[in-house]
Design an enzyme around this catalytic site. Structure first.
Site, PDB file in Angstrom:
ATOM      1  N   ASN A 299     -34.063 101.803-141.544  1.00  0.00           N
ATOM      2  CA  ASN A 299     -35.060 101.635-140.499  1.00  0.00           C
ATOM      3  C   ASN A 299     -35.397 102.949-139.809  1.00  0.00           C
ATOM      4  O   ASN A 299     -34.646 103.921-139.865  1.00  0.00           O
ATOM      5  CB  ASN A 299     -34.560 100.633-139.457  1.00  0.00           C
ATOM      6  CG  ASN A 299     -33.264 101.083-138.822  1.00  0.00           C
ATOM      7  OD1 ASN A 299     -32.207 100.969-139.445  1.00  0.00           O
ATOM      8  ND2 ASN A 299     -33.306 101.598-137.612  1.00  0.00           N
TER       9      ASN A 299
ATOM     10  N   ASP B 282     -34.713  96.943-136.883  1.00  0.00           N
ATOM     11  CA  ASP B 282     -33.455  97.414-137.458  1.00  0.00           C
ATOM     12  C   ASP B 282     -33.272  96.885-138.883  1.00  0.00           C
ATOM     13  O   ASP B 282     -32.151  96.650-139.327  1.00  0.00           O
ATOM     14  CB  ASP B 282     -32.254  97.006-136.595  1.00  0.00           C
ATOM     15  CG  ASP B 282     -30.948  97.601-137.110  1.00  0.00           C
ATOM     16  OD1 ASP B 282     -30.970  98.719-137.634  1.00  0.00           O
ATOM     17  OD2 ASP B 282     -29.908  96.929-137.014  1.00  0.00           O
TER      18      ASP B 282
END
Lengths: 197, 575
Positions: free
Chosen positions: B264, B306
């Site tokens: 991410n 995330d």
């Protein structure tokens, strides 16, 4: 039981502050970390200074701490040389002011006016203790490592009350001298994780 | 030869005294690992992360199969002496087994008997901050082993003795740089990717000379000024934008192309790093000779959840739409099951569909770009909930592909949602930089959920789910392996079970309770004509975090009682 998102989230230090922290971190910080004595563990008669927030670097006085928390992250500082001992992360501590009547017989002698201090490095994997939150089990607020959810009760020598940590946090005896928090002895126990990191 | 005799002549004697515990001694008759052996591994060996370069997690062994797996029994076990998540596959080369554990430990074992040959224990720094205290295995080349460590070194060991041959520092662990993956070995190059997205690093993949440890090339996963893709970042965000590369890549031998997944963007809320943020949450096609990026596909833009997409896609020759597609298959953390194509001109989107419930995506554009629902995209100063949770539909534990059934087996998590409140926070090197308070990260079970973990079998040619097995009281957090005996092997649940399912029907054929929970990767291997199944049991890291979160949910009824401690389990059919 409550969900994590429902839990009381009185930040310790961490957050709000965290940051500001470094916003205000002077460029001389690196040099400060290299100064002689900066990587020594906390020494008797060291004062404690805020590690973060708007008052980062200022000496902590008992009245700066709110009874019942939150906990505050702090560095020891040599009052003679003014060197802040931030040369090793193993020197960082968390400080919290509690009701003296809540402290057990091992903890009380190491406290000063109900204020207790512990290593800020979790004994599990070396993550920092960053939260002061309601315990996963019970109603009291505890010190927490959010990396792996280990929780420590500062009223009972920071013994492990939840999570994978194998042992309590190292305790730092405190005293009050000239109106400031000072270190009254070296760490009781090992600061840092059991096996290296 | 005594241990003392073979330690003293070493140039690294002092290191070895720390590195090697008591054991039976060096491995005799070690089989050097060559490029040809890695490209065409013998059926009885498991020498790469997923056994073969294509990452399928498929073993051609079939002596243990659907008819006799009910007679599978433990033949030996070995305690590692370490707690936390044991995530590495037991690597097997002609009777020699190598396992790794948290704390940077490598143990060489006799794969037939479980006897210990030697042990390497890394002396980790006292001040190391181990957010993910784990390791995913050793890479093999010639007569050497390669270990990537959480204090950000790559270490070469003598495969026969465990002696340290070289030790190269990659970056500074005190700035949040660390390594947990199994190195990928390609033609004498040791290739690793860095962890540390949670600390605001700039991700990279780097190659070292297998003989010397000298760095050969380093490719950053975030392009710098003047490089293609740099325009997808704002200001200086590229310097700290994450896109780590913390899982082993796969390799197309035919075209000499490495496929590597990236994580991410950092910090989590997309508002803090405007732009598409190449090459975060992508698969990169890399040239193993120089690290040059040949092509890429970004699974989703401006990541805010995330959702690392570091698990490298499997390379599968897929029959779809009346033709053979040289595909890349990736059940994503972002809940989309991706089918891509390896074309000469680059990676192209073929198809995608949600394999677990998600409220984040409204659809997928013809180009392969998912369409986001802004109501479920975290931002600054507001609490946003989204499904699946930040652990995604499938986290790093690997899926597998069977060349028999032509199905993909996915360790999925269903009915998990989560959320957080984004905050704009300055970066402090070496400290977590998530863009939210760590204690604010939530996991919530969807109302009415009947289960959490779900082992799924998908037909990638049609996009249809063929079967699934649900786990009512546990998430599923373990890699899947499939064999030519039509067995799907997986642990990953909080009841400590290791299970075998029928690859065609999903029928549960066998299960064995182990000492702890299994987040490790099962393997199949053969020694002297006997087939074995091996896996490490040792619960911890994110499997434990999810367990903690489940245990504190109302009315879910999941207890937090999975013991820790690593054990290698080896099974064979009782004769």
């Amino acid at each position: 039981m409550s969900s994590p998102s429902d839990q009381t989230r009185r930040t310790i230090i961490l957050t709000a502050l965290a940051t500001a922290v470094h916003a205000s971190a002077p460029r001389s910080a690196a040099a400060e970390e290299d100064a002689p004595g900066s990587d020594l563990r906390p020494q008797k008669a060291d004062v404690l200074v805020f590690a973060e927030g708007d008052r980062a670097g200022e000496v902590i006085k008992p009245q700066d701490l709110k009874p019942g928390g939150p906990a505050v992250r702090a560095w020891p500082k040599d009052p003679k040389t003014s060197v802040v001992r931030k040369g090793s992360r193993l020197n960082e501590v968390v400080v919290v002011k509690l009701d003296p009547a809540e402290l057990d017989d091992s903890t009380r002698p190491r406290s000063a006016d109900g204020i207790v201090a512990y290593s800020a490095i979790c004994s599990h994997a070396g993550c920092p203790i960053t939260a002061w939150v309601k315990a996963a089990q019970g109603e009291k607020d505890v010190l927490k490592c959010v990396c792996h959810n280990s929780e420590f009760d500062p009223r009972q020598s920071a013994q492990v009350v939840f999570g994978p940590a194998p042992r309590r946090l190292a305790a730092l005896p405190l005293a009050i001298a000239d109106g400031s928090l000072t270190v009254a002895g070296t760490f009781v126990g090992k600061a840092g994780a059991q096996q290296g990191g | 030869m005594t241990m003392k005799q073979w330690l003293l002549p070493s140039l690294f004697a002092s290191t070895c005294l720390f590195s090697i515990a008591a054991g039976a001694g060096p491995i005799e008759n070690y089989s050097p690992v060559t490029a040809d052996r890695l490209k065409n591994p013998e059926p009885g060996n498991w020498m790469l992360y997923r056994r073969t370069y294509d990452g399928q997690g498929y073993s051609p062994l079939d002596r243990i199969n659907t008819s006799n797996v009910k007679n599978l029994v433990p033949v030996w076990t070995f305690s590692t002496g370490v707690v936390e998540g044991h995530q590495s596959p037991p690597i097997v080369n002609n009777g020699a087994m190598f396992i790794t554990t948290p704390q940077g430990q490598v143990i060489a074992l006799n794969a037939k008997t479980g006897d210990e040959y030697w042990r390497y224990k890394r002396q980790l720094p006292d001040d190391l901050f181990q957010l993910h205290p784990t390791n995913r295995g050793v890479g093999l080349w010639q007569d050497k082993l390669y270990l990537a460590t959480t204090d950000d070194h790559v270490v070469a060991l003598d495969a026969k003795t465990g002696k340290v041959l070289w030790d190269t520092k990659v970056q500074d662990y005190r700035k949040g740089q660390y390594l947990t993956l199994m190195p990928l070995i390609v033609d004498g190059k040791v290739i690793v990717g860095g962890s540390g997205g949670e600390f605001g690093v700039r991700g990279y993949v780097v190659a070292f000379d297998a003989d010397t440890g000298k760095e050969l090339w380093r490719t950053f996963t975030i392009p710098g000024p003047g490089e293609p893709g740099h325009e997808t970042w704002s200001g200086d965000d590229w310097k700290t934008g994450g896109a780590p590369a913390w899982m082993t890549g796969n390799y197309d031998v035919e075209t000499r192309t490495i496929y590597w997944g990236t994580g991410n963007a950092a910090p989590w809320p997309g508002e803090t790093h405007p732009g598409d943020n190449l090459y975060s949450t992508s698969v990169l096609a890399l040239d193993p000779d120089n690290g040059k990026i040949k092509s890429y596909f970004q699974y989703h833009q401006n990541d805010s959840w995330d959702w690392d997409e570091v698990d490298a896609p499997m390379l599968v020759d897929l029959q779809r739409d009346g033709r053979t597609i040289k595909s890349l298959i990736h059940p994503g953390r972002n809940a989309i099951f991706w089918v891509l194509e390896r074309k000469p001109e680059g990676i192209k989107y073929v198809a995608g569909w949600p394999f677990v419930y998600t409220d984040v995506w409204k659809g997928i554009e013809p180009s392969g770009k998912p369409i986001v629902d802004p109501a479920h995209k975290p931002g600054i100063g507001k609490r946003v909930e989204f499904c699946p949770s930040l652990w995604g539909g499938k986290d790093w534990p690997s899926a597998a592909y069977s060349q028999n059934t032509r199905l993909v087996y996915v360790p999925a998590n269903e009915n998990f949602c989560g959320g957080f409140t984004g905050e704009k926070l300055p970066l402090v090197p070496g400290q977590l930089w998530l863009g939210t308070k760590p204690e604010d990260i939530g996991l919530k079970v969807r109302p009415g959920a009947t289960h959490f973990g779900e082992l799924q079998a998908w037909d990638p040619a049609t996009g249809k789910k063929v079967w699934s097995h649900n786990f009512p009281k546990s998430h599923l957090f373990g890699s899947v392996t499939v064999t030519a005996g039509d067995l799907v092997l997986v642990g990953g649940t909080n009841d400590r079970m290791f299970r075998a399912f029928h690859a065609k029907t999903g029928e549960l054929l066998w299960e064995q309770k182990t000492n702890s929970g299994i987040v490790g990767m099962p393997v199949a291997y053969e020694v002297d004509g006997t087939q074995y199944i091996a896996v490490q049991s040792g619960w911890g890291v994110d499997a434990q975090r999810i367990q903690d979160a489940l245990a504190t949910q109302n009315n879910v009824g999941v207890e937090n009682n999975v013991p820790q401690g690593g054990v290698v389990w080896v099974f064979a059919v009782k004769k």
